[in-house]
Design a protein around this motif. Structure first.
Motif, PDB file in Angstrom:
ATOM      1  N   LEU A   1       3.089   8.462  -1.410  1.00 15.33           N
ATOM      2  CA  LEU A   1       2.196   7.312  -1.554  1.00 15.33           C
ATOM      3  C   LEU A   1       2.755   6.272  -2.508  1.00 15.33           C
ATOM      4  O   LEU A   1       2.395   5.086  -2.406  1.00 15.33           O
ATOM      5  CB  LEU A   1       0.824   7.784  -2.042  1.00 15.33           C
ATOM      6  CG  LEU A   1      -0.014   8.549  -1.019  1.00 15.33           C
ATOM      7  CD1 LEU A   1      -1.215   9.201  -1.694  1.00 15.33           C
ATOM      8  CD2 LEU A   1      -0.478   7.622   0.101  1.00 15.33           C
ATOM      9  N   SER A   2       3.641   6.680  -3.410  1.00 15.41           N
ATOM     10  CA  SER A   2       4.220   5.715  -4.355  1.00 15.41           C
ATOM     11  C   SER A   2       5.036   4.648  -3.631  1.00 15.41           C
ATOM     12  O   SER A   2       5.201   3.532  -4.140  1.00 15.41           O
ATOM     13  CB  SER A   2       5.090   6.440  -5.386  1.00 15.41           C
ATOM     14  OG  SER A   2       6.268   6.953  -4.783  1.00 15.41           O
ATOM     15  N   ARG A   3       5.547   4.994  -2.441  1.00 15.95           N
ATOM     16  CA  ARG A   3       6.285   4.008  -1.646  1.00 15.95           C
ATOM     17  C   ARG A   3       5.343   2.980  -1.010  1.00 15.95           C
ATOM     18  O   ARG A   3       5.727   1.829  -0.782  1.00 15.95           O
ATOM     19  CB  ARG A   3       7.067   4.702  -0.532  1.00 15.95           C
ATOM     20  CG  ARG A   3       8.164   5.635  -0.975  1.00 15.95           C
ATOM     21  CD  ARG A   3       8.995   6.012   0.253  1.00 15.95           C
ATOM     22  NE  ARG A   3      10.049   6.968  -0.057  1.00 15.95           N
ATOM     23  CZ  ARG A   3       9.925   8.276   0.083  1.00 15.95           C
ATOM     24  NH1 ARG A   3       8.789   8.781   0.531  1.00 15.95           N
ATOM     25  NH2 ARG A   3      10.921   9.083  -0.208  1.00 15.95           N
ATOM     26  N   GLU A   4       4.130   3.418  -0.718  1.00 13.52           N
ATOM     27  CA  GLU A   4       3.185   2.570   0.010  1.00 13.52           C
ATOM     28  C   GLU A   4       2.389   1.659  -0.913  1.00 13.52           C
ATOM     29  O   GLU A   4       1.996   0.564  -0.507  1.00 13.52           O
ATOM     30  CB  GLU A   4       2.215   3.450   0.814  1.00 13.52           C
ATOM     31  CG  GLU A   4       2.883   4.401   1.784  1.00 13.52           C
ATOM     32  CD  GLU A   4       3.562   3.679   2.920  1.00 13.52           C
ATOM     33  OE1 GLU A   4       3.119   2.565   3.284  1.00 13.52           O
ATOM     34  OE2 GLU A   4       4.552   4.230   3.454  1.00 13.52           O
ATOM     35  N   PHE A   5       2.138   2.099  -2.129  1.00 12.58           N
ATOM     36  CA  PHE A   5       1.312   1.336  -3.061  1.00 12.58           C
ATOM     37  C   PHE A   5       2.157   0.993  -4.290  1.00 12.58           C
ATOM     38  O   PHE A   5       2.130   1.697  -5.297  1.00 12.58           O
ATOM     39  CB  PHE A   5       0.062   2.136  -3.435  1.00 12.58           C
ATOM     40  CG  PHE A   5      -0.798   2.480  -2.258  1.00 12.58           C
ATOM     41  CD1 PHE A   5      -1.745   1.573  -1.791  1.00 12.58           C
ATOM     42  CD2 PHE A   5      -0.653   3.693  -1.593  1.00 12.58           C
ATOM     43  CE1 PHE A   5      -2.542   1.887  -0.695  1.00 12.58           C
ATOM     44  CE2 PHE A   5      -1.445   4.004  -0.500  1.00 12.58           C
ATOM     45  CZ  PHE A   5      -2.387   3.092  -0.044  1.00 12.58           C
ATOM     46  N   SER A   6       2.902  -0.093  -4.182  1.00 12.46           N
ATOM     47  CA  SER A   6       3.881  -0.458  -5.218  1.00 12.46           C
ATOM     48  C   SER A   6       3.225  -0.787  -6.555  1.00 12.46           C
ATOM     49  O   SER A   6       3.850  -0.651  -7.606  1.00 12.46           O
ATOM     50  CB  SER A   6       4.714  -1.657  -4.741  1.00 12.46           C
ATOM     51  OG  SER A   6       3.876  -2.748  -4.390  1.00 12.46           O
ATOM     52  N   VAL A   7       1.963  -1.202  -6.525  1.00 11.51           N
ATOM     53  CA  VAL A   7       1.268  -1.537  -7.778  1.00 11.51           C
ATOM     54  C   VAL A   7       1.187  -0.318  -8.694  1.00 11.51           C
ATOM     55  O   VAL A   7       1.298  -0.432  -9.922  1.00 11.51           O
ATOM     56  CB  VAL A   7      -0.148  -2.072  -7.473  1.00 11.51           C
ATOM     57  CG1 VAL A   7      -0.913  -2.323  -8.771  1.00 11.51           C
ATOM     58  CG2 VAL A   7      -0.079  -3.340  -6.647  1.00 11.51           C
ATOM     59  N   PHE A   8       1.004   0.863  -8.089  1.00 14.27           N
ATOM     60  CA  PHE A   8       0.879   2.108  -8.865  1.00 14.27           C
ATOM     61  C   PHE A   8       2.149   2.948  -8.791  1.00 14.27           C
ATOM     62  O   PHE A   8       2.111   4.145  -9.088  1.00 14.27           O
ATOM     63  CB  PHE A   8      -0.305   2.931  -8.342  1.00 14.27           C
ATOM     64  CG  PHE A   8      -1.591   2.166  -8.263  1.00 14.27           C
ATOM     65  CD1 PHE A   8      -2.286   1.828  -9.415  1.00 14.27           C
ATOM     66  CD2 PHE A   8      -2.111   1.776  -7.036  1.00 14.27           C
ATOM     67  CE1 PHE A   8      -3.474   1.121  -9.346  1.00 14.27           C
ATOM     68  CE2 PHE A   8      -3.298   1.068  -6.955  1.00 14.27           C
ATOM     69  CZ  PHE A   8      -3.985   0.733  -8.112  1.00 14.27           C
ATOM     70  N   HIS A   9       3.247   2.346  -8.388  1.00  9.14           N
ATOM     71  CA  HIS A   9       4.463   3.116  -8.100  1.00  9.14           C
ATOM     72  C   HIS A   9       4.884   4.018  -9.255  1.00  9.14           C
ATOM     73  O   HIS A   9       4.985   5.241  -9.097  1.00  9.14           O
ATOM     74  CB  HIS A   9       5.607   2.164  -7.756  1.00  9.14           C
ATOM     75  CG  HIS A   9       6.913   2.856  -7.527  1.00  9.14           C
ATOM     76  ND1 HIS A   9       7.205   3.553  -6.369  1.00  9.14           N
ATOM     77  CD2 HIS A   9       8.005   2.999  -8.323  1.00  9.14           C
ATOM     78  CE1 HIS A   9       8.407   4.077  -6.443  1.00  9.14           C
ATOM     79  NE2 HIS A   9       8.918   3.759  -7.616  1.00  9.14           N
ATOM     80  N   GLU A  10       5.119   3.432 -10.418  1.00 12.11           N
ATOM     81  CA  GLU A  10       5.660   4.214 -11.533  1.00 12.11           C
ATOM     82  C   GLU A  10       4.657   5.240 -12.043  1.00 12.11           C
ATOM     83  O   GLU A  10       5.026   6.350 -12.445  1.00 12.11           O
ATOM     84  CB  GLU A  10       6.101   3.290 -12.669  1.00 12.11           C
ATOM     85  CG  GLU A  10       7.208   3.856 -13.541  1.00 12.11           C
ATOM     86  CD  GLU A  10       8.532   4.047 -12.794  1.00 12.11           C
ATOM     87  OE1 GLU A  10       9.396   4.769 -13.313  1.00 12.11           O
ATOM     88  OE2 GLU A  10       8.700   3.485 -11.695  1.00 12.11           O
ATOM     89  N   SER A  11       3.366   4.906 -11.995  1.00 14.98           N
ATOM     90  CA  SER A  11       2.337   5.854 -12.431  1.00 14.98           C
ATOM     91  C   SER A  11       2.275   7.058 -11.497  1.00 14.98           C
ATOM     92  O   SER A  11       2.177   8.210 -11.940  1.00 14.98           O
ATOM     93  CB  SER A  11       0.971   5.166 -12.478  1.00 14.98           C
ATOM     94  OG  SER A  11       0.969   4.118 -13.412  1.00 14.98           O
ATOM     95  N   LEU A  12       2.346   6.790 -10.188  1.00 18.39           N
ATOM     96  CA  LEU A  12       2.330   7.878  -9.219  1.00 18.39           C
ATOM     97  C   LEU A  12       3.578   8.746  -9.334  1.00 18.39           C
ATOM     98  O   LEU A  12       3.518   9.968  -9.200  1.00 18.39           O
ATOM     99  CB  LEU A  12       2.210   7.312  -7.798  1.00 18.39           C
ATOM    100  CG  LEU A  12       0.829   6.802  -7.389  1.00 18.39           C
ATOM    101  CD1 LEU A  12       0.900   6.080  -6.043  1.00 18.39           C
ATOM    102  CD2 LEU A  12      -0.181   7.942  -7.317  1.00 18.39           C
ATOM    103  N   VAL A  13       4.717   8.114  -9.587  1.00 18.45           N
ATOM    104  CA  VAL A  13       5.961   8.861  -9.755  1.00 18.45           C
ATOM    105  C   VAL A  13       5.871   9.779 -10.968  1.00 18.45           C
ATOM    106  O   VAL A  13       6.245  10.956 -10.903  1.00 18.45           O
ATOM    107  CB  VAL A  13       7.165   7.905  -9.901  1.00 18.45           C
ATOM    108  CG1 VAL A  13       8.415   8.673 -10.334  1.00 18.45           C
ATOM    109  CG2 VAL A  13       7.427   7.187  -8.584  1.00 18.45           C
ATOM    110  N   PHE A  14       5.373   9.248 -12.076  1.00 18.61           N
ATOM    111  CA  PHE A  14       5.267  10.059 -13.297  1.00 18.61           C
ATOM    112  C   PHE A  14       4.306  11.229 -13.094  1.00 18.61           C
ATOM    113  O   PHE A  14       4.587  12.352 -13.516  1.00 18.61           O
ATOM    114  CB  PHE A  14       4.798   9.200 -14.467  1.00 18.61           C
ATOM    115  CG  PHE A  14       4.706   9.957 -15.765  1.00 18.61           C
ATOM    116  CD1 PHE A  14       5.854  10.310 -16.467  1.00 18.61           C
ATOM    117  CD2 PHE A  14       3.474  10.338 -16.274  1.00 18.61           C
ATOM    118  CE1 PHE A  14       5.772  11.026 -17.658  1.00 18.61           C
ATOM    119  CE2 PHE A  14       3.386  11.052 -17.459  1.00 18.61           C
ATOM    120  CZ  PHE A  14       4.540  11.394 -18.150  1.00 18.61           C
TER     121      PHE A  14
END
Length: 332
Positions: free
Chosen positions: A148-161
């Motif tokens: 999902l981090s690929r689809e929602f760039s606004v939350f990218h780094e938070s989702l990755v972490f």
């Protein structure tokens, strides 16, 4: 309460067929999974309404409580189907949120109850391979969050972490749970009945850990956090895959001992879905690892296991259908 293991197994086999370019089969399994999920939600909802105390008791019992983590894994795998097969990221996000919240509630309520309960656990009766569903659920949330981090760039780094943190937590949980399982299997008597199919989750938990790690590797170049620890992530992911691979011959040997030497019947048991899911997950995780490491020999093995997983799914669904028919109505 009925387990969502069939949804997990059907979903991962669908994703395995997708990597084989078997589009119609993959989409058909998605439709099948939607129907299975709807049925299980309705059935368990009725059970909860009729027998709330019994359902809660089962959820908190050491021998059966970990089955509830199939809800978490099923939500995330169904979400991955929506994302990869029909590309509906909003639905995938909704299912991931349900999975994450359910994981939080189940993880802490179940483990806290184990700690404060008045009677101690009986390791010879309560501990089994199904405990590793805690690990599978944790890694399923990680895999889905990374996608999902690929689809929602606004939350990218938070989702990755968050996905990275869950992946590491899942690895620690595996070490904790597998230590108890190995202690139980080696130092206590095991018979053919106790050595049931859920022990295949020993492999499946490492397979989904491999997928979680490989998924993180695939987005490392777009993440400030992952780019700093990429060699560590690659090494640990390879360790997870090697561990999953190591389990397979041992589990096959134990299966031969159980069903051929000890003559345990091959008649349908809902626990057989605990074999289908690890096979499908091993195929999907090996395929993803082969892509990220650019190592084509792994791809061939992944495709072979995908066909085995599809065959195992077909055999199990046929056996389940025959077992559900009224006595005397089955075709002879």
């Amino acid at each position: 309460m009925k387990s969502f293991a069939i949804v997990m197994a059907t979903g991962i086999v669908s994703l395995a067929c997708s990597q084989l370019q078997l589009t119609l089969i993959s989409q058909g399994l998605l439709v099948c999974n939607l129907m299975l999920s709807g049925y299980l939600v309705i059935f368990n909802g009725i059970q909860m309404k009729k027998y709330p105390h019994q359902v809660i008791s089962d959820l908190l019992a050491p021998a059966t409580g970990f089955d509830s983590f199939t809800i978490v894994a099923a939500c995330c795998i169904l979400g991955s189907q929506f994302l990869q097969i029909v590309h509906l990221p909003t639905l995938a996000l909704a299912l991931w949120c349900v999975g994450l919240i359910t994981w939080l509630l189940l993880s802490y309520s179940l483990l806290a109850q184990f700690i404060v309960r008045r009677s101690g656990l009986d390791i010879s009766k309560d501990v089994h391979g199904g405990w590793l569903l805690l690990v599978v659920a944790t890694q399923a949330v990680s895999v889905s969050g990374t996608s999902l981090s690929r689809e929602f760039s606004v939350f990218h780094e938070s989702l990755v972490f968050l996905s990275l943190s869950l992946w590491l937590v899942g690895g620690l949980l595996y070490l904790w749970v597998i230590s108890l399982i190995l202690y139980r299997t080696i130092f206590f008597t095991m018979n053919s009945e106790s050595l049931a199919p859920p022990y295949w989750i020993s492999m499946g938990a490492m397979a989904i850990s491999t997928l979680a790690g490989a998924s993180l590797i695939s987005i490392a170049q777009d993440s400030m956090i992952l780019s700093q620890i990429l060699p560590f992530v690659k090494g640990l992911t390879l360790l997870c895959w090697v561990t999953a691979t190591w389990w397979i011959p041992l589990l096959v040997i134990l299966g031969v001992w159980r069903h051929i030497l000890q003559r345990v019947s091959f008649s349908y048991d809902s626990q057989f879905w605990s074999i289908v899911f690890p096979l499908g997950m091993y195929s999907v995780s090996t395929h993803r690892l082969a892509v990220e490491l650019n190592f084509s020999p792994l791809m061939q093995g992944a495709n072979l296991v995908a066909y085995l997983a599809l065959g195992a799914w077909l055999i199990t669904i046929i056996k389940m259908t025959c077992a559900s028919l009224p006595a005397g109505s089955a075709i002879k």
